[in-house]
Design a protein around this motif. Structure first.
Motif, PDB file in Angstrom:
ATOM      1  N   ASP A  23       0.571  -1.210   0.006  1.00  0.00           N
ATOM      2  CA  ASP A  23      -0.012  -0.174   0.019  1.00  0.00           C
ATOM      3  C   ASP A  23       0.797   1.130  -0.026  1.00  0.00           C
ATOM      4  O   ASP A  23       2.009   1.069   0.299  1.00  0.00           O
ATOM      5  N   GLU A  24       0.246   2.524  -0.252  1.00  0.00           N
ATOM      6  CA  GLU A  24       0.851   3.582  -0.278  1.00  0.00           C
ATOM      7  C   GLU A  24       1.194   3.774   1.132  1.00  0.00           C
ATOM      8  O   GLU A  24       0.112   3.884   2.095  1.00  0.00           O
ATOM      9  N   VAL A  25       2.287   4.560   1.491  1.00  0.00           N
ATOM     10  CA  VAL A  25       2.722   5.100   2.816  1.00  0.00           C
ATOM     11  C   VAL A  25       1.704   6.160   3.128  1.00  0.00           C
ATOM     12  O   VAL A  25       1.439   6.395   4.363  1.00  0.00           O
ATOM     13  N   GLU A  26       1.550   7.150   2.115  1.00  0.00           N
ATOM     14  CA  GLU A  26       0.623   8.225   2.509  1.00  0.00           C
ATOM     15  C   GLU A  26       0.002   8.407   1.053  1.00  0.00           C
ATOM     16  O   GLU A  26       0.579   8.035  -0.225  1.00  0.00           O
ATOM     17  N   PRO A  27      -1.134   9.192   1.006  1.00  0.00           N
ATOM     18  CA  PRO A  27      -1.909   9.170  -0.374  1.00  0.00           C
ATOM     19  C   PRO A  27      -0.642   9.925  -1.455  1.00  0.00           C
ATOM     20  O   PRO A  27      -0.181  10.899  -0.915  1.00  0.00           O
ATOM     21  N   GLY A  28      -0.866   9.070  -2.485  1.00  0.00           N
ATOM     22  CA  GLY A  28       0.296   9.660  -3.482  1.00  0.00           C
ATOM     23  C   GLY A  28       1.926   9.316  -3.151  1.00  0.00           C
ATOM     24  O   GLY A  28       2.437   9.919  -4.001  1.00  0.00           O
ATOM     25  N   GLY A  29       1.656   8.817  -2.210  1.00  0.00           N
ATOM     26  CA  GLY A  29       3.367   8.698  -1.750  1.00  0.00           C
ATOM     27  C   GLY A  29       4.018   7.251  -2.225  1.00  0.00           C
ATOM     28  O   GLY A  29       3.249   6.545  -2.973  1.00  0.00           O
ATOM     29  N   PRO A  30       5.075   6.895  -1.898  1.00  0.00           N
ATOM     30  CA  PRO A  30       5.848   5.735  -2.245  1.00  0.00           C
ATOM     31  C   PRO A  30       4.804   4.481  -1.572  1.00  0.00           C
ATOM     32  O   PRO A  30       4.377   4.526  -0.592  1.00  0.00           O
ATOM     33  N   GLU A  31       5.029   3.205  -2.477  1.00  0.00           N
ATOM     34  CA  GLU A  31       4.277   2.110  -1.947  1.00  0.00           C
ATOM     35  C   GLU A  31       5.407   1.414  -0.748  1.00  0.00           C
ATOM     36  O   GLU A  31       6.464   1.377  -1.240  1.00  0.00           O
ATOM     37  N   TYR A  32       4.603   0.445  -0.125  1.00  0.00           N
ATOM     38  CA  TYR A  32       5.455  -0.234   0.819  1.00  0.00           C
ATOM     39  C   TYR A  32       4.795  -1.496   0.955  1.00  0.00           C
ATOM     40  O   TYR A  32       3.459  -1.639   1.223  1.00  0.00           O
ATOM     41  N   GLN A  33       5.670  -2.548   0.977  1.00  0.00           N
ATOM     42  CA  GLN A  33       5.259  -3.914   1.183  1.00  0.00           C
ATOM     43  C   GLN A  33       5.313  -4.198   2.717  1.00  0.00           C
ATOM     44  O   GLN A  33       6.222  -4.297   3.163  1.00  0.00           O
ATOM     45  N   TYR A  34       4.233  -4.167   3.384  1.00  0.00           N
ATOM     46  CA  TYR A  34       4.018  -4.383   4.906  1.00  0.00           C
ATOM     47  C   TYR A  34       4.281  -5.674   5.074  1.00  0.00           C
ATOM     48  O   TYR A  34       4.053  -6.561   4.405  1.00  0.00           O
ATOM     49  N   PRO A  35       5.169  -6.122   6.102  1.00  0.00           N
ATOM     50  CA  PRO A  35       5.764  -7.431   6.536  1.00  0.00           C
ATOM     51  C   PRO A  35       4.396  -8.276   7.103  1.00  0.00           C
ATOM     52  O   PRO A  35       3.372  -7.594   7.514  1.00  0.00           O
ATOM     53  N   THR A  36       4.310  -9.460   6.815  1.00  0.00           N
ATOM     54  CA  THR A  36       3.468 -10.466   7.342  1.00  0.00           C
ATOM     55  C   THR A  36       3.742 -10.429   9.030  1.00  0.00           C
ATOM     56  O   THR A  36       4.867 -10.520   9.318  1.00  0.00           O
ATOM     57  N   ARG A  37       2.789 -10.447   9.844  1.00  0.00           N
ATOM     58  CA  ARG A  37       2.848 -10.566  11.094  1.00  0.00           C
ATOM     59  C   ARG A  37       2.037 -11.570  11.745  1.00  0.00           C
ATOM     60  O   ARG A  37       0.552 -11.756  11.276  1.00  0.00           O
ATOM     61  N   GLU A  38       2.204 -12.048  12.892  1.00  0.00           N
ATOM     62  CA  GLU A  38       1.519 -12.932  13.474  1.00  0.00           C
ATOM     63  C   GLU A  38       0.252 -12.353  14.237  1.00  0.00           C
ATOM     64  O   GLU A  38       0.400 -11.048  14.650  1.00  0.00           O
ATOM     65  N   LEU A  39      -0.870 -12.757  14.462  1.00  0.00           N
ATOM     66  CA  LEU A  39      -1.939 -12.164  14.767  1.00  0.00           C
ATOM     67  C   LEU A  39      -1.959 -12.448  16.429  1.00  0.00           C
ATOM     68  O   LEU A  39      -1.537 -13.801  16.834  1.00  0.00           O
ATOM     69  N   ARG A  40      -2.636 -11.475  17.081  1.00  0.00           N
ATOM     70  CA  ARG A  40      -2.693 -11.911  18.681  1.00  0.00           C
ATOM     71  C   ARG A  40      -4.283 -12.284  18.863  1.00  0.00           C
ATOM     72  O   ARG A  40      -5.080 -11.922  17.874  1.00  0.00           O
ATOM     73  N   GLY A  41      -4.365 -13.025  19.767  1.00  0.00           N
ATOM     74  CA  GLY A  41      -5.844 -13.330  20.081  1.00  0.00           C
ATOM     75  C   GLY A  41      -5.823 -14.852  20.310  1.00  0.00           C
ATOM     76  O   GLY A  41      -4.775 -15.606  20.149  1.00  0.00           O
ATOM     77  N   LEU A  42      -6.997 -15.302  20.630  1.00  0.00           N
ATOM     78  CA  LEU A  42      -7.095 -16.817  20.783  1.00  0.00           C
ATOM     79  C   LEU A  42      -8.131 -17.563  19.816  1.00  0.00           C
ATOM     80  O   LEU A  42      -8.900 -16.501  18.927  1.00  0.00           O
ATOM     81  N   THR A  43      -7.878 -18.612  19.346  1.00  0.00           N
ATOM     82  CA  THR A  43      -8.900 -19.464  18.364  1.00  0.00           C
ATOM     83  C   THR A  43     -10.071 -19.751  19.324  1.00  0.00           C
ATOM     84  O   THR A  43      -9.853 -19.665  20.640  1.00  0.00           O
ATOM     85  N   ASN A  44     -10.853 -20.342  18.615  1.00  0.00           N
ATOM     86  CA  ASN A  44     -12.310 -20.743  19.223  1.00  0.00           C
ATOM     87  C   ASN A  44     -11.683 -21.896  20.204  1.00  0.00           C
ATOM     88  O   ASN A  44     -12.338 -22.050  21.319  1.00  0.00           O
ATOM     89  N   ALA A  45     -10.831 -22.833  19.907  1.00  0.00           N
ATOM     90  CA  ALA A  45     -10.480 -23.822  20.769  1.00  0.00           C
ATOM     91  C   ALA A  45      -9.892 -23.287  21.877  1.00  0.00           C
ATOM     92  O   ALA A  45     -10.022 -23.914  23.012  1.00  0.00           O
ATOM     93  N   GLU A  46      -8.872 -22.545  21.780  1.00  0.00           N
ATOM     94  CA  GLU A  46      -8.192 -21.912  22.971  1.00  0.00           C
ATOM     95  C   GLU A  46      -9.366 -20.980  23.904  1.00  0.00           C
ATOM     96  O   GLU A  46      -8.920 -21.420  25.341  1.00  0.00           O
ATOM     97  N   ARG A  47     -10.247 -20.452  23.382  1.00  0.00           N
ATOM     98  CA  ARG A  47     -11.326 -19.833  24.146  1.00  0.00           C
ATOM     99  C   ARG A  47     -12.038 -20.947  24.908  1.00  0.00           C
ATOM    100  O   ARG A  47     -12.302 -20.571  25.999  1.00  0.00           O
ATOM    101  N   GLU A  48     -12.238 -21.983  24.101  1.00  0.00           N
ATOM    102  CA  GLU A  48     -13.240 -22.958  24.836  1.00  0.00           C
ATOM    103  C   GLU A  48     -12.153 -23.607  26.023  1.00  0.00           C
ATOM    104  O   GLU A  48     -12.663 -23.878  27.177  1.00  0.00           O
TER     105      GLU A  48
END
Length: 76
Positions: A23-48
């Motif tokens: 995505d663009e860093v700012e409107p009309g600005g350079p594009e940047y490939q944001y890194p993949t990152r691990e999600l925080r939170g719990l799965t349904n199984a973990e919540r159970e």
């Protein structure tokens, strides 16, 4: 691209990462490939599992409380 939200309870997805987006860093600005990152939170199984452990703990505390009350009542 579909976004995965940590609070989404639509299933027990084993994919626990947010795909990096380009995505663009700012409107009309350079594009940047944001890194993949691990999600925080719990799965349904973990919540159970957390719910089950908490209920098990509370039931045990309740039984202990009743046992202590009975012992105290016998002393007085």
């Amino acid at each position: 691209m579909m976004t995965a939200w940590p609070w989404d309870s639509s299933g027990d997805s084993t994919d626990r990462a947010h795909a990096g987006l380009r995505d663009e860093v700012e409107p009309g600005g350079p594009e940047y490939q944001y890194p993949t990152r691990e999600l925080r939170g719990l799965t349904n199984a973990e919540r159970e599992q957390v719910k089950d452990l908490l209920l098990q703990h509370l039931r045990g505390a309740s039984r202990l409380s009743l046992a202590i009350s009975a012992q105290f009542a016998m002393l007085h």
